[in-house]
Design a protein around this motif. Structure first.
Motif, PDB file in Angstrom:
ATOM      1  N   THR A  58      -3.539  -1.687   5.667  1.00 54.40           N
ATOM      2  CA  THR A  58      -2.365  -2.456   5.209  1.00 54.40           C
ATOM      3  C   THR A  58      -1.424  -2.452   6.345  1.00 54.40           C
ATOM      4  N   GLY A 165       7.037   1.366  -1.829  1.00 50.28           N
ATOM      5  CA  GLY A 165       6.482   0.159  -1.494  1.00 50.28           C
ATOM      6  C   GLY A 165       6.343  -0.008  -0.119  1.00 50.28           C
ATOM      7  N   LEU A 168       2.868   1.793   0.493  1.00 49.99           N
ATOM      8  CA  LEU A 168       1.673   0.932   0.168  1.00 49.99           C
ATOM      9  C   LEU A 168       1.431   0.002   1.380  1.00 49.99           C
ATOM     10  N   ALA A 169       2.355  -0.637   1.999  1.00 53.36           N
ATOM     11  CA  ALA A 169       2.213  -1.551   3.070  1.00 53.36           C
ATOM     12  C   ALA A 169       1.784  -0.895   4.067  1.00 53.36           C
ATOM     13  N   PRO A 207       5.592  -5.199  -0.470  1.00 51.68           N
ATOM     14  CA  PRO A 207       4.297  -5.566  -0.677  1.00 51.68           C
ATOM     15  C   PRO A 207       4.481  -7.274  -0.769  1.00 51.68           C
TER      16      PRO A 207
END
Length: 501
Positions: A58, A165, A168-169, A207
Motif C-alpha cells: 500500500t 487507517g 493500513l495505507a 484509505p
C-alpha cells in the motif's frame, strides 16, 4: 533506579546510540530498501504507482517519503540519506515503548524495555532500513498510546482509528493488528459497542482518500491486482499453506485457555498478553511468508514484559546476550554499503535520466524499468507456475533498453539467457553488445547506435545497426560491439568498472 543502576542504564543507552550511528552508515542495504526507494522515485518522476510500475505494498510510505527523495536529487549514496527519517520513526517507537511500559508497570520497566528493544538484533537492524515496516510499526505504537491514555472515549477511538487507517495505507499487515486488538477486546468481554463506530469512522478516512485518488488516476484496477490478487497468488506457489490453517484452531484454543487461566491479572498487562498470543497464532495460521520484521509490533511489548521481571544483574546478562547477537547479525559492523553505492555511481554514469534500465527490483532507483514485474522471490515463484508471463526480453527490445543490471540468479531463466547473449559486462552493470566471433560475425537484438572497439580502445566502426546478424572483416584481435553511448561515457568490456569512480 539506584544511582548505580542509573549509571549503568545511561552507559548502555549511549552505547546503543553509538552502535546505531555506526550501523546506519555501514550496515548492508537490503534489496527491499532499494525496491521501496524506486517506488518513491516513481512519484517524483510523475508516474503513478501500480498503473505505471509495479509494487505490491500500500502506498502511504512511498507518498510521504517521495518529497524528501526529490529534495536530495540523484545521488549514488541516496539510501544512506533516506535512512535518516527512519531515525525519527525509531525514536518514536522507543519513546512509545517507555510510556507503555510505565503505564503497564513503572518508569523503570519502561526505561529498561526501551533500551532492550533498541538493542534487540531484529528490531535494531530492521529499524535502520528504509522500509514500510518502520512507519507501520510506529503508527501501531502511537495508536497503542492513544488507546491506553486513561478511560476510553469516543474521541480516543476516533483518533486511534485514524492512525490505524494510516497504518493500513502503509501495510496490509494492519489487518492482523485489527484482529489482534478485536480478539483481545472480546476475551476481556468489553461491551462498549458505542466506541466501535467512531473507531471505524476514523479508520476509513485515509484509505477512502487514497481509493478516490487511484480511481481518478485510472489506477484502481492495477492497485487491486498488485496489492490483493498478486499477493494472494503467493498461496498458489506454496504446498504447505494448509498446515498453518489446520493448526490455527489449536493455537487459538491454547491462547484462550491461558487467558482463562490467568484472568485475574492486572487489566492492561492481561490485555497485551492476550493480544500477543492472538497475534502469534493468527500470523502463523494465515500468513504465508513470515519474517522477523512481521514481529516488529510485538518486540516492544515483549521487552516490557521481560524488563519488568528482571533484576539489574539479570538485565545485564540479557543485554550482554543481545549485544553478542547484534555483533554477529550486524556482520561485525563492517562496511557493507559500498557494493550498492559503487553500482549506483555506475548506473548514474552509464545511463541518463529517462533512459530505461533493466534491473531486478528497482535497485538502480532513478531509472524506469522496461518490464512491469520485479524479480523478487514471490514473482519468480509465480512465473515458474505459469501464473505470470516472463516478457522481459520483448520489453527490453520494445523500449530500446541498452543498460542492464549484472547477471545473477534472481533473474528468471528466459530473461537471464537473453541478457547474457545480448549484453556485455561493464563492471557492476551491463550494456547492449556482444563479443565478435573469430570470423567477425555478431548479432544485434536491440537496434541502435553501436561501436566496434578493440582492447586498445580503438574504434574500428561506428554506425546504427538493425536487428539481425552482421559481420565485419576480422582483424585477428579480440573485438566487441557495444552500445555507442556507453563507450562515450567511459565504459568498455575490456576494462571493467568494479570500483568507485
Amino acid at each position: 533506579m539506584s544511582r548505580r543502576e542509573k549509571l549503568a542504564f545511561l552507559a548502555l543507552a549511549a552505547l546503543s546510540l553509538v552502535l546505531r550511528g555506526v550501523a546506519l552508515l555501514r550496515y548492508r542495504f537490503d534489496s527491499d530498501e532499494q525496491q521501496h526507494l524506486h517506488v518513491a522515485w516513481g512519484w517524483t518522476a510523475g508516474l503513478v504507482q501500480y498503473r505505471d510500475y509495479f509494487d505490491n505494498h500500500t502506498p502511504l510510505f512511498h507518498l510521504l517519503t517521495a518529497p524528501l527523495l526529490a529534495l536530495f536529487g540523484e545521488r549514488h549514496d541516496i539510501l544512506l540519506w533516506m535512512r535518516l527519517p527512519m531515525l525519527l520513526l525509531f525514536a518514536v517507537v522507543i519513546y512509545a515503548t517507555y510510556v507503555l511500559g510505565r503505564r503497564m508497570y513503572d518508569a523503570r520497566a519502561g526505561a529498561w524495555a526501551a533500551l532492550l528493544v533498541s538493542l534487540f538484533p531484529p528490531f535494531f537492524l530492521k529499524s535502520l532500513e528504509y522500509r514500510t515496516d518502520n512507519l507501520w510499526n510506529t503508527l501501531w505504537m502511537v495508536a497503542l498510546l492513544v488507546l491506553t491514555a486513561g478511560a476510553l472515549s469516543k474521541k480516543q477511538m476516533f483518533v486511534a482509528g485514524l492512525i490505524l487507517g494510516c497504518a493500513l495505507a502503509t501495510s496490509m499487515k494492519t489487518i492482523l493488528l485489527l484482529v489482534t486488538l478485536g480478539g483481545a477486546a472480546l476475551v476481556l468481554r468489553s461491551r462498549r459497542f458505542s466506541l466501535v463506530l467512531p473507531f471505524f469512522l476514523g479508520f476509513a478516512i485515509v484509505p477512502a482518500l487514497l481509493v478516490t485518488y487511484f480511481v481518478a488516476a485510472g489506477a484502481w484496477d492495477r492497485l487491486v491486482y498488485c496489492v490483493f490478487e498478486f499477493n494472494k497468488g503467493v498461496a498458489l506457489t506454496r504446498s504447505n499453506v494448509w498446515i498453518g490453517r489446520v493448526l490455527f484452531p489449536f493455537g487459538l484454543a491454547g491462547v484462550l485457555w491461558l487467558a482463562w487461566r490467568f484472568r485475574g491479572e492486572e487489566k492492561l498487562r492481561y490485555f497485551f498478553a492476550v493480544a500477543c498470543g492472538i497475534f502469534i497464532v493468527t500470523l502463523g495460521g494465515f500468513w504465508i511468508l513470515i519474517s522477523p520484521r512481521d514481529f516488529l509490533p510485538l518486540m516492544p511489548i515483549g521487552a516490557i514484559f521481560l524488563a519488568a521481571r528482571l533484576q539489574l544483574r539479570q538485565l545485564g546478562v540479557a543485554i550482554a546476550l543481545v549485544l553478542v547477537a547484534l555483533f554477529y547479525y550486524a556482520d561485525r559492523f563492517e562496511n557493507n554499503t559500498d557494493w550498492h553505492t559503487t553500482m549506483m555511481q555506475q548506473a548514474l554514469r552509464l545511463s541518463r535520466p529517462g533512459e530505461p534500465l533493466m534491473d531486478i527490483k528497482g535497485e538502480t532507483i532513478y531509472r524506469p524499468r522496461p518490464t512491469y514485474f520485479i524479480y523478487e522471490a514471490i514473482t519468480r515463484a509465480q512465473m515458474m507456475k505459469g501464473l505470470i508471463p516472463d516478457t522481459a526480453a520483448e520489453d527490453v527490445v520494445r523500449t530500446r533498453t541498452y543498460v542492464a543490471q549484472a547477471d545473477g540468479p534472481m533473474l528468471p531463466p528466459r530473461t537471464r539467457a537473453f541478457l547474457s547473449a545480448n549484453f556485455l559486462d561493464m563492471g557492476r552493470l551491463r550494456a547492449a553488445g556482444q563479443w565478435l566471433q573469430d570470423d567477425g560475425s555478431f548479432s544485434i537484438a536491440i537496434p541502435g547506435e553501436y561501436v566496434i572497439v578493440s582492447e586498445r580502445g580503438e574504434v574500428l566502426s561506428a554506425r546504427v545497426y538493425g536487428v539481425g546478424a552482421h559481420r565485419v572483416p576480422p582483424t585477428g584481435e579480440r573485438l566487441a560491439v557495444m552500445w555507442a553511448p556507453a563507450f562515450r561515457r567511459g565504459h568498455s568490456p575490456f576494462h571493467l568498472r568494479d570500483r568507485e569512480f
